[in-house]
Write an enzyme that holds these catalytic residues in place. Structure first.
Site, PDB file in Angstrom:
ATOM      1  N   GLU A  26       0.843  -1.214   0.000  1.00 29.10           N
ATOM      2  CA  GLU A  26       0.000   0.000   0.000  1.00 29.10           C
ATOM      3  C   GLU A  26       0.873   1.257   0.000  1.00 29.10           C
ATOM      4  O   GLU A  26       2.084   1.190   0.258  1.00 29.10           O
ATOM      5  CB  GLU A  26      -0.928  -0.020   1.211  1.00 29.10           C
ATOM      6  CG  GLU A  26      -0.192  -0.144   2.531  1.00 29.10           C
ATOM      7  CD  GLU A  26      -0.648   0.854   3.576  1.00 29.10           C
ATOM      8  OE1 GLU A  26      -1.051   1.971   3.216  1.00 29.10           O
ATOM      9  OE2 GLU A  26      -0.561   0.498   4.756  1.00 29.10           O
ATOM     10  N   LYS A 160      -3.514  -0.985  14.004  1.00 32.39           N
ATOM     11  CA  LYS A 160      -2.718   0.114  14.558  1.00 32.39           C
ATOM     12  C   LYS A 160      -2.952   0.276  16.051  1.00 32.39           C
ATOM     13  O   LYS A 160      -4.033   0.019  16.556  1.00 32.39           O
ATOM     14  CB  LYS A 160      -2.990   1.395  13.792  1.00 32.39           C
ATOM     15  CG  LYS A 160      -2.079   1.430  12.557  1.00 32.39           C
ATOM     16  CD  LYS A 160      -2.504   2.429  11.583  1.00 32.39           C
ATOM     17  CE  LYS A 160      -3.874   2.014  11.149  1.00 32.39           C
ATOM     18  NZ  LYS A 160      -4.508   3.012  10.329  1.00 32.39           N
TER      19      LYS A 160
END
Ligand code: PSU
Ligand code: MN
Length: 311
Positions: A26, A160
């Site tokens: 990404e 995250k």
């Protein structure tokens, strides 16, 4: 997604045609997840690591309304430097294309584009998840839906750090996304060590992960497979260090009224500041680690799929 609308770098296209291993990467982590020049150095190093593991790296982004699979070195430099580059999740893609804009792709957008061209292994740092007050705000990353939608292995170091991890795991279960710990029984905690969140499944080798995914393909079992790779303890931060930094960052976004797609880049930058740069060092280490595992999984999978084709 129409494959013909996607520009594929030649070596990537050749590899896809012959069934050689390819790893999608990404670009939001480059444009919005890390500062320059560490973002560019890391993106280039990650590509090298994928190559060393025996696969072709394909970083994904949208430039001037054109979807690209396999950025060139110059394009990686561009996306690392140009601060006008937008952040596109899956739902933003038509807007970016219609207006001929440029955007870095998140996990959800990258998965959409990667699977349209037939890539079945994708590497990121940490996926988005259910936000800290997700049950109230409904801040649930579209990454979690994309993982259920697209037939691809996603290699990550967990979600995250500032996400609600138990809620994220519940949400993945609800969306029937298979989650497997790579050489760990627990869901990794991004740059924090010592996860207590038990998983149902683990795998010890790239071949084991490839076997599971091959069966998924053979049985036409829908959706993706999420592989969690833990960062080595010596590179990871302690729970106390990250908790403190996250709490400061969360209070800050509330005070400033930051919402939506701005939240993640803002918090990553705030945590970096609070940890004196240690979170960035750990973030770089974990994405490199994931790239190595992802490259090996892609190589193992390509071999298994080519064997089954030749029988
Ligand atoms: N992992 C990182 N840094 C990042 C991201 C992931 O180490 O910047 C990006 C990914 O692109 C992920 C996105 O898809 O953050 C999630 O954003 P949000 O929480 O707004 O859905
Ligand atoms: Mn969000």
């Amino acid at each position: 997604m129409n494959k013909n609308e996607i520009e594929i770098r030649k070596d990537v296209a050749d590899a896809l045609r012959t069934g050689a291993p390819v790893v999608a990467l990404e670009s939001t982590i480059i444009a919005h997840g890390m500062p320059y020049p560490q973002n560019m150095e890391t993106a280039l190093a990650v590509e090298d690591i994928v190559r060393q593991a025996g696969a072709i790296p394909a970083t994904i982004a949208i430039r001037d309304g054109k979807m690209k699979v396999g950025l060139t070195r110059d394009e990686i430099e561009w996306i690392a430097k140009d601060s006008s580059v937008l952040k596109a999740s899956d739902r933003d893609i038509p807007f970016i294309l219609a207006r001929k804009l440029s955007a870095a792709t998140t996990v959800s957008a990258s998965l959409a584009i990667a699977s349209a061209v037939g890539i079945n292994v994708f590497v990121t740092g940490g996926i988005g998840g259910v936000g800290p007050d997700g049950y109230q705000t409904l801040d649930i990353s579209s990454d979690l839906i994309a993982l259920a939608d697209y037939p691809c292995i996603t290699v990550c170091a967990g979600a995250k750090a500032f996400m609600d991890i138990p809620a994220t795991l519940e949400y993945l279960e609800t969306n029937r996304v298979g989650v497997v710990g790579y050489q760990t029984q627990n869901f990794p905690l991004f740059y924090t060590r010592g996860s207590q969140f038990k998983l149902d499944w683990s795998a010890e080798t790239p071949e084991e992960v490839a076997d599971i995914f091959k069966v998924k393909l053979q049985h036409d079992h829908k959706g993706g497979l999420l592989v969690g790779v833990a960062l080595a303890d010596e590179d990871a931060l302690s729970y106390e260090e990250t908790r403190w930094a996250i709490d400061v960052a969360l209070a800050d976004i509330k005070a400033k009224g930051i919402v939506g797609k701005e939240v993640t880049p803002f918090i990553l930058a705030a945590i970096k500041k609070e940890t004196g740069g240690k979170s960035l060092t750990a973030n770089i280490a974990l994405i490199k680690n994931n790239a190595s595992v992802g490259g090996k999984i892609a190589a193992a999978l390509a071999q298994k799929l080519s064997k089954s084709r030749s029988i």
